[in-house]
Design a protein around this motif. Structure first.
Motif, PDB file in Angstrom:
ATOM      1  N   MET A   1     -11.199  23.863  -0.017  1.00  0.00           N
ATOM      2  CA  MET A   1      -9.986  23.062   0.141  1.00  0.00           C
ATOM      3  C   MET A   1      -9.918  22.021  -0.961  1.00  0.00           C
ATOM      4  SD  MET A   1      -9.881  22.417   4.263  1.00  0.00           S
ATOM      5  CE  MET A   1      -8.395  21.427   4.090  1.00  0.00           C
ATOM      6  N   GLU A   2      -8.686  21.788  -1.478  1.00  0.00           N
ATOM      7  CA  GLU A   2      -8.498  20.764  -2.479  1.00  0.00           C
ATOM      8  C   GLU A   2      -8.570  19.385  -1.839  1.00  0.00           C
ATOM      9  OE1 GLU A   2      -4.874  21.344  -4.527  1.00  0.00           O
ATOM     10  OE2 GLU A   2      -5.463  23.283  -5.404  1.00  0.00           O
ATOM     11  N   PRO A   3      -9.112  18.389  -2.536  1.00  0.00           N
ATOM     12  CA  PRO A   3      -9.158  17.035  -1.973  1.00  0.00           C
ATOM     13  C   PRO A   3      -7.762  16.482  -1.779  1.00  0.00           C
ATOM     14  CG  PRO A   3      -9.738  17.011  -4.304  1.00  0.00           C
ATOM     15  CD  PRO A   3      -9.668  18.461  -3.888  1.00  0.00           C
ATOM     16  N   THR A   4      -7.612  15.639  -0.774  1.00  0.00           N
ATOM     17  CA  THR A   4      -6.321  15.015  -0.489  1.00  0.00           C
ATOM     18  C   THR A   4      -5.942  14.084  -1.637  1.00  0.00           C
ATOM     19  OG1 THR A   4      -6.765  15.102   1.875  1.00  0.00           O
ATOM     20  CG2 THR A   4      -5.030  13.617   1.143  1.00  0.00           C
ATOM     21  N   ARG A   5      -4.724  14.232  -2.126  1.00  0.00           N
ATOM     22  CA  ARG A   5      -4.257  13.395  -3.238  1.00  0.00           C
ATOM     23  C   ARG A   5      -3.932  11.995  -2.740  1.00  0.00           C
ATOM     24  NH1 ARG A   5       0.582  12.044  -5.749  1.00  0.00           N
ATOM     25  NH2 ARG A   5       1.806  13.105  -4.157  1.00  0.00           N
ATOM     26  N   SER A   6      -4.338  10.997  -3.515  1.00  0.00           N
ATOM     27  CA  SER A   6      -4.023   9.620  -3.141  1.00  0.00           C
ATOM     28  C   SER A   6      -2.522   9.382  -3.242  1.00  0.00           C
ATOM     29  CB  SER A   6      -4.754   8.638  -4.066  1.00  0.00           C
ATOM     30  OG  SER A   6      -6.151   8.733  -3.898  1.00  0.00           O
ATOM     31  N   GLU A   7      -2.008   8.492  -2.382  1.00  0.00           N
ATOM     32  CA  GLU A   7      -0.597   8.141  -2.405  1.00  0.00           C
ATOM     33  C   GLU A   7      -0.299   7.348  -3.676  1.00  0.00           C
ATOM     34  OE1 GLU A   7       2.496   6.840   1.108  1.00  0.00           O
ATOM     35  OE2 GLU A   7       0.514   5.903   1.040  1.00  0.00           O
ATOM     36  N   ILE A   8       0.783   7.691  -4.343  1.00  0.00           N
ATOM     37  CA  ILE A   8       1.162   7.032  -5.587  1.00  0.00           C
ATOM     38  C   ILE A   8       2.392   6.175  -5.318  1.00  0.00           C
ATOM     39  CG2 ILE A   8       1.957   7.367  -7.952  1.00  0.00           C
ATOM     40  CD1 ILE A   8       0.324  10.008  -7.901  1.00  0.00           C
ATOM     41  N   VAL A   9       2.251   4.872  -5.543  1.00  0.00           N
ATOM     42  CA  VAL A   9       3.261   3.899  -5.141  1.00  0.00           C
ATOM     43  C   VAL A   9       3.628   3.021  -6.326  1.00  0.00           C
ATOM     44  CG1 VAL A   9       3.821   2.042  -3.526  1.00  0.00           C
ATOM     45  CG2 VAL A   9       2.235   3.851  -2.831  1.00  0.00           C
ATOM     46  N   VAL A  10       4.918   2.832  -6.545  1.00  0.00           N
ATOM     47  CA  VAL A  10       5.414   1.881  -7.536  1.00  0.00           C
ATOM     48  C   VAL A  10       5.971   0.671  -6.795  1.00  0.00           C
ATOM     49  CG1 VAL A  10       7.068   1.460  -9.397  1.00  0.00           C
ATOM     50  CG2 VAL A  10       6.001   3.716  -9.161  1.00  0.00           C
ATOM     51  N   ILE A  11       5.548  -0.520  -7.186  1.00  0.00           N
ATOM     52  CA  ILE A  11       6.025  -1.753  -6.544  1.00  0.00           C
ATOM     53  C   ILE A  11       6.568  -2.674  -7.619  1.00  0.00           C
ATOM     54  CG2 ILE A  11       5.431  -3.738  -5.103  1.00  0.00           C
ATOM     55  CD1 ILE A  11       3.065  -2.136  -4.032  1.00  0.00           C
ATOM     56  N   THR A  12       7.856  -2.987  -7.559  1.00  0.00           N
ATOM     57  CA  THR A  12       8.419  -3.987  -8.467  1.00  0.00           C
ATOM     58  C   THR A  12       8.256  -5.369  -7.829  1.00  0.00           C
ATOM     59  OG1 THR A  12      10.685  -3.973  -7.600  1.00  0.00           O
ATOM     60  CG2 THR A  12      10.102  -2.277  -9.215  1.00  0.00           C
ATOM     61  N   GLY A  13       8.185  -6.388  -8.664  1.00  0.00           N
ATOM     62  CA  GLY A  13       7.918  -7.731  -8.144  1.00  0.00           C
ATOM     63  C   GLY A  13       6.519  -7.832  -7.572  1.00  0.00           C
ATOM     64  N   ALA A  14       5.567  -7.114  -8.186  1.00  0.00           N
ATOM     65  CA  ALA A  14       4.226  -6.979  -7.601  1.00  0.00           C
ATOM     66  C   ALA A  14       3.269  -8.099  -7.975  1.00  0.00           C
ATOM     67  CB  ALA A  14       3.617  -5.650  -8.039  1.00  0.00           C
ATOM     68  N   SER A  15       3.673  -9.012  -8.839  1.00  0.00           N
ATOM     69  CA  SER A  15       2.736 -10.028  -9.319  1.00  0.00           C
ATOM     70  C   SER A  15       2.524 -11.162  -8.324  1.00  0.00           C
ATOM     71  CB  SER A  15       3.223 -10.605 -10.651  1.00  0.00           C
ATOM     72  OG  SER A  15       4.489 -11.227 -10.483  1.00  0.00           O
ATOM     73  N   ALA A  16       3.414 -11.315  -7.342  1.00  0.00           N
ATOM     74  CA  ALA A  16       3.304 -12.441  -6.410  1.00  0.00           C
ATOM     75  C   ALA A  16       4.081 -12.132  -5.136  1.00  0.00           C
ATOM     76  CB  ALA A  16       3.827 -13.730  -7.045  1.00  0.00           C
ATOM     77  N   GLY A  17       3.895 -12.997  -4.135  1.00  0.00           N
ATOM     78  CA  GLY A  17       4.706 -12.934  -2.929  1.00  0.00           C
ATOM     79  C   GLY A  17       4.573 -11.653  -2.148  1.00  0.00           C
ATOM     80  N   VAL A  18       5.707 -11.160  -1.653  1.00  0.00           N
ATOM     81  CA  VAL A  18       5.728  -9.974  -0.799  1.00  0.00           C
ATOM     82  C   VAL A  18       5.230  -8.746  -1.562  1.00  0.00           C
ATOM     83  CG1 VAL A  18       7.248  -8.387   0.444  1.00  0.00           C
ATOM     84  CG2 VAL A  18       7.550 -10.857   0.689  1.00  0.00           C
ATOM     85  N   GLY A  19       5.626  -8.609  -2.827  1.00  0.00           N
ATOM     86  CA  GLY A  19       5.155  -7.480  -3.613  1.00  0.00           C
ATOM     87  C   GLY A  19       3.648  -7.475  -3.765  1.00  0.00           C
ATOM     88  N   ARG A  20       3.063  -8.638  -3.972  1.00  0.00           N
ATOM     89  CA  ARG A  20       1.605  -8.766  -4.121  1.00  0.00           C
ATOM     90  C   ARG A  20       0.905  -8.411  -2.812  1.00  0.00           C
ATOM     91  NH1 ARG A  20      -1.148 -12.169  -7.785  1.00  0.00           N
ATOM     92  NH2 ARG A  20      -3.400 -12.052  -7.452  1.00  0.00           N
ATOM     93  N   ALA A  21       1.420  -8.904  -1.691  1.00  0.00           N
ATOM     94  CA  ALA A  21       0.827  -8.590  -0.391  1.00  0.00           C
ATOM     95  C   ALA A  21       0.934  -7.103  -0.083  1.00  0.00           C
ATOM     96  CB  ALA A  21       1.511  -9.408   0.703  1.00  0.00           C
ATOM     97  N   THR A  22       2.043  -6.479  -0.471  1.00  0.00           N
ATOM     98  CA  THR A  22       2.225  -5.053  -0.245  1.00  0.00           C
ATOM     99  C   THR A  22       1.242  -4.245  -1.080  1.00  0.00           C
ATOM    100  OG1 THR A  22       4.572  -5.428   0.201  1.00  0.00           O
ATOM    101  CG2 THR A  22       3.907  -3.175  -0.289  1.00  0.00           C
ATOM    102  N   ALA A  23       1.017  -4.668  -2.318  1.00  0.00           N
ATOM    103  CA  ALA A  23       0.041  -3.989  -3.173  1.00  0.00           C
ATOM    104  C   ALA A  23      -1.354  -4.063  -2.559  1.00  0.00           C
ATOM    105  CB  ALA A  23       0.046  -4.617  -4.569  1.00  0.00           C
ATOM    106  N   ARG A  24      -1.716  -5.203  -2.017  1.00  0.00           N
ATOM    107  CA  ARG A  24      -3.029  -5.344  -1.385  1.00  0.00           C
ATOM    108  C   ARG A  24      -3.176  -4.381  -0.210  1.00  0.00           C
ATOM    109  NH1 ARG A  24      -2.950 -11.966  -0.972  1.00  0.00           N
ATOM    110  NH2 ARG A  24      -3.494 -12.431  -3.154  1.00  0.00           N
ATOM    111  N   LEU A  25      -2.139  -4.278   0.598  1.00  0.00           N
ATOM    112  CA  LEU A  25      -2.210  -3.417   1.775  1.00  0.00           C
ATOM    113  C   LEU A  25      -2.312  -1.945   1.373  1.00  0.00           C
ATOM    114  CD1 LEU A  25      -2.253  -3.225   4.807  1.00  0.00           C
ATOM    115  CD2 LEU A  25       0.241  -3.401   4.830  1.00  0.00           C
ATOM    116  N   TYR A  26      -1.534  -1.554   0.387  1.00  0.00           N
ATOM    117  CA  TYR A  26      -1.640  -0.173  -0.089  1.00  0.00           C
ATOM    118  C   TYR A  26      -3.017   0.085  -0.703  1.00  0.00           C
ATOM    119  CZ  TYR A  26       3.009   1.836   0.593  1.00  0.00           C
ATOM    120  OH  TYR A  26       4.128   2.395   1.144  1.00  0.00           O
TER     121      TYR A  26
END
Length: 338
Positions: free
Chosen positions: A1-26
């Protein structure tokens, strides 16, 4: 079986605030994350956090108001990581001032970031997702996109526009029977560094309107929405729900209430921290505290959890439990009557 591919996510506004918190969670989920913003210091710090938390990071400095830059981000993302699974539009800009004191250039800039930035991100994402017939776009909206308030006319207008634009795109996807999904997460007031960076002409320090929630509350809702994009929108926080319904039921009364209260509740007695120009045209790298992380200066009065948001994420389970409880109550009453 092939390994499960990691989820690929693009986040704009990722340097601070909600975008930064979302990046941490992902990152904690092992995702491969493309971090997009203007501020290079914040992006570098966000990338270090993502890698430390178990994800992979690709830093892409860009101004989302420029469609060519956003397209370049999408190309770089797929060249480095592969097909994009989730695109989160979260970039932010605003001016705190009465409408008569906002210049045409300032108004255009807020609109370019907070509305056209979402359009540009959605276009770049769909150009890649539609041929594959899979993928999700999450628009980070606001209760202010349903109910406008004074002193933020440019931002409110942009968020209203995002709602209308997204509804149009959603119906087009339905028409073509596409499996690509687009959903909106309507946020309440959130404690982010932006309130120390925005361009402001208020006498005091700009403030979110209480109740205020921590960015992690928003991040949990965004990640959940990306994984369950069948719903048109998610309302985060009881205040968001109450604001929207109050506007639908008694808009004139809400107008008068906001006219009386919202000028004071959007500023504190403290002096503004940022220079008068804020980060509207200049990246936050040029401002004090360039890597502020996810949180703003309102930690002591911000809620780390939202019971309403938790219930919203598990609406099916809650409904089933309520139905079961009601059924049990009916049976109990019937047994007492025998």
């Amino acid at each position: 079986m092939e390994p499960t591919r990691s989820e690929i996510v693009v986040i704009t506004g990722a340097s601070a605030g909600v975008g930064r918190a979302t990046a941490r969670l992902y990152a904690r989920r092992g995702a491969w994350i493309v971090l997009v913003a203007r501020g290079r210091d914040g992006l570098r710090a966000a990338a270090e956090e993502v890698e430390a938390l178990g994800g992979r990071a690709l830093v892409q400095p860009a101004d989302v108001s420029d469609a060519r830059q956003v397209e370049a981000v999408a190309e770089a993302a797929e060249e480095a990581f592969g097909p994009i699974d989730v695109w989160v539009n979260c970039a932010f800009a605003t001016v705190f001032a009465p409408f008569a004191e906002i210049t045409a250039e300032e108004y255009a800039r807020v609109t370019d970031v907070a509305y056209h930035g979402f359009v540009n991100g959605t276009r770049a994402a769909l150009a890649r997702m539609l041929p594959r017939d899979r993928g999700t776009v999450v628009q980070v909206g606001s209760a202010l996109g349903e109910r406008a308030i004074p002193l933020q006319s440019a931002y409110c207008g942009a968020k209203h526009a995002v709602n209308g634009f997204t509804s149009a795109v959603r119906t087009e996807l339905l028409h073509r029977h596409s499996r690509v999904r687009v959903t909106v997460v309507q946020l309440p007031a959130v404690n982010t560094p932006q309130f120390s960076w925005v361009r402001s002409r208020l006498r005091g320090h700009p403030s979110p309107v209480p109740p205020i929630y921590q960015p992690e509350v928003a991040a949990r809702a965004i990640v959940h929405a990306a994984g369950h994009p069948g719903r048109k929108q998610y309302l985060v926080g009881a205040a968001t729900w109450a604001t929207i319904w109050a506007n639908r039921l008694a808009p004139a009364a809400l107008d008068r209430y906001l006219a009386r209260t919202a000028f004071d509740t959007q500023q504190t007695d403290a002096r503004p921290e940022s220079p008068p120009g804020g980060n509207l045209f200049t990246p936050s790298d040029d401002l004090p505290g360039t890597d502020a992380g996810a949180h703003g200066v309102f930690d002591t009065c911000s809620h780390p959890h939202s019971w309403h948001a938790a219930l919203s994420r598990h609406r099916g389970t809650v409904t089933a439990a309520a139905t079961a409880a009601a059924g049990a109550a009916v049976l109990a009453v019937r047994s007492l009557r025998r």
